[in-house]
Design a protein around this motif. Structure first.
Motif: not given
Length: 629
Positions: A514-529
């Motif tokens: 969920l957090v990855v989806r929201i942050l990417k919609q806001l334009g951030y580049t997300v590295l997830e672990a």
């Protein structure tokens, strides 16, 4: 025949163990028997003819002997007891008889019986009796002496204090009169065992004169035709033990409630978050959008329930304010009256206008509403709720360390309702415990009151009896005076995102996705672990991120340890923690961590966006202390 009789009489005198002498009117000895001679250590030939005062001492003669000899010579038999000093025997206690001699007016017979040993025995017995009486009177324990029928024949002052009866009142009672009705049979059986075995050691319930009860530890023995019991009032000790057990029980329940809240917050984050995502993707007016809105509303109600659990567990962050209670209760009076209903009279009394406490106002109001609601439900036919606020001294058993000097505020909420049985009152603060029908209550209302009082540094107690109403007593540490209250700051609109790189570490798959989806919609580049080791590996292989967004409790290591390792490799990286289980201990940890902040689950997409933007922009926690997040 006369000579034989005289000879026989002489032999009797010679063989008598008594001291026998014949004394003339001139106070001189005319005859002494062998026992008398032995006592003075002289043969009779050296005593006969001598003055009595020479052998007994002139002081004793003038004080004790002469007046009585004169009385006897006047024809009277004289008897007395006195101490005398003898040359050979020393000081002896004698029973002395002066007997007139028939037909002889100028002499009398003196018979002295040595009672020294008996006197010593009597004195020893008297001293022993005095010591016994002194011990009984001053014994630190209650002393109860009964006959074989169980009736009190002797009690001491401590026994009277323990029972509330006077000595004369107790001596008219039996041990059964001091046993509560439900303990009568056990008391009777215990007394019979004592008579059979000769001793016993037990703990019994004692019914005082005023109707109250206490616990007495008894050690009893039988002695001749009595029983002697030594009783120690262990009621206060048992009460403290019960409070300690209750505290341990509530701590265990708090750990359980906090654990449930932690897991539930993760689920609510996922449920509410994805429902928000659905709404964002649906046009206005479609039924699916309304369904998603219902999901969000339900998740918010569930989040409120979790907050109650965390309040009970004392793990919900609070915002204490210094409150003037006369002002607070003046504002709440109308609301509490409406909440109680038309059939319930609400009386609010605040003693004094200088009472301050430092607590979360919302928690205080919630606790009062819970107590008034509980009172209302206990009076289905109407009644009266009395709320009294006054200065008090914190009882020693109620967290004295939380109120320096013992200064406290006591809030009492009492009702005229149906009351509670002891077994119900003992569980009334347990989470999810309720006596209401299914669907009529969560069982968390009074648990929340307990959590509020504990988190504020105080405590809450209940007194109730069936048919006699209920009184809840809430102790809170007293604050010294008014403080500066911060006004709420602005409620900012959701900010747009940015192009920064964010390292997200979250072991809960649903929350992470969920957090990855929201942050990417806001334009951030997300590295997830999903675990710290993966995050550290990403630091080595990817371009450096500007923000570490990490859960706190994870496998391998917690979020703060991970943050330290990241800072060692990337000194400029900022940190934002997310946790479903904030806890006061976590708040203290974050307070000491530079460039770090905490976002509690469940959170909305808007809250996440604002907090991430704040963390990247370096907005300080104190600048955001009263934001609606």
């Amino acid at each position: 025949m006369g000579e034989d009789t005289q000879l026989l009489g002489l032999r009797v005198l010679e063989a008598s163990p008594d001291h026998i002498s014949i004394v003339g009117s001139d106070y001189r000895y005319r005859y002494v028997n062998p026992e008398y001679s032995v006592a003075h250590g002289r043969p009779s030939t050296e005593i006969v003819g001598r003055h009595v005062g020479e052998l007994l001492g002139m002081e004793a003669f003038e004080r004790l002997v002469k007046p009585r000899i004169d009385d006897c010579l006047a024809g009277n038999e004289v008897t007395y007891d006195a101490w005398f000093h003898f040359s050979a025997l020393g000081r002896r206690y004698m029973h002395v008889r002066y007997l007139p001699l028939p037909g002889v007016a100028s002499a009398l017979c003196v018979i002295a019986t040595d009672l020294t040993e008996r006197k010593h025995a009597e004195e020893a017995l008297s001293a022993s009796e005095h010591r016994y009486r002194a011990y009984i009177a001053n014994a630190p324990h209650g002393v109860f002496v009964t006959d074989l029928d169980g009736r009190y024949v002797e009690v001491n002052e401590e026994a009277c204090r323990m029972t509330g009866y006077g000595e004369a009142e107790l001596l008219g009672l039996s041990f059964l009169d001091l046993a509560p009705p439900e303990a009568q049979e056990a008391a009777r059986a215990g007394f019979q065992r004592l008579l059979q075995t000769g001793s016993s050691q037990t703990e019994v319930r004692l019914l005082r004169k005023d109707g109250s009860e206490t616990s007495i530890a008894l050690r009893a023995v039988t002695h001749d035709d009595t029983t002697i019991a030594f009783g120690e009032d262990v009621g206060p000790q048992r009460e403290l033990e019960a409070q300690l057990r209750h505290a341990h029980h509530m701590d265990a329940m708090g750990l359980l409630a906090g654990g449930v809240a932690h897991d539930f917050n993760n689920l609510l984050t996922t449920i509410g978050g994805y429902a928000s995502v659905l709404i964002d993707g649906l046009p206005e007016g479609v039924e699916a959008r309304r369904d998603a809105a219902q999901i969000i509303a339900a998740s918010r109600r569930a989040a409120a329930l979790v907050q109650k659990l965390l309040t009970f567990a004392r793990r919900r962050p609070v915002e204490p304010q210094r409150l003037r209670l006369d002002a607070v209760f003046g504002e709440l009076r109308a609301m509490l009256t409406r909440f109680a209903g038309e059939t319930v009279e609400v009386d609010v009394e605040v003693d004094g206008d200088g009472l301050f406490v430092e607590v979360d106002r919302g928690d205080l109001e919630g606790a009062l509403l819970n107590l008034v609601g509980n009172a209302r439900d206990a009076m289905p036919d109407g009644g009266r709720v009395a709320i009294r606020v006054r200065a008090a001294t914190m009882p020693p058993s109620v967290r004295p360390e939380a109120a320096p000097g013992g200064h406290a505020v006591l809030i009492e909420v009492s009702d005229t309702g149906i009351g509670m049985a002891p077994d119900v009152a003992a569980r009334v603060f347990d989470p999810f415990f309720t006596t209401k029908p299914p669907g009529k209550g969560t069982g968390l209302g009074l648990s929340t009151v307990y959590g509020f009082a504990q988190q504020a540094g105080g405590d809450v107690r209940v007194m109730s009896a069936l048919g006699a109403g209920t009184c809840f007593s809430v102790w809170l540490p007293r604050a010294e005076g008014p403080g500066d209250l911060k006004a709420p700051t602005r409620d900012r609109e959701e900010r747009p995102g940015g192009g920064e790189r964010i390292l997200l570490v979250e072991d809960e798959d649903g929350v992470r996705q969920l957090v990855v989806r929201i942050l990417k919609q806001l334009g951030y580049t997300v590295l997830e672990a999903s675990r710290p080791s993966e995050a550290l590996a990403l630091l080595e292989s990817e371009a450096p991120p500007e923000l570490l967004l990490t859960d706190v409790v994870m496998p391998e290591m917690d979020g703060t340890a991970l943050a330290r390792l990241c800072h060692e490799r990337l000194p400029g990286i900022r940190t934002l923690y997310i946790s479903a289980y904030p806890g006061s201990e976590l708040a203290a940890r974050f307070a000491a961590t530079r460039d770090a902040d905490l976002l509690s689950k469940p959170f909305t997409g808007g809250q996440l966006a604002r907090r991430v933007r704040d963390a990247l922009d370096g907005v300080r926690r104190e600048d955001r202390a009263h934001d609606p997040d």
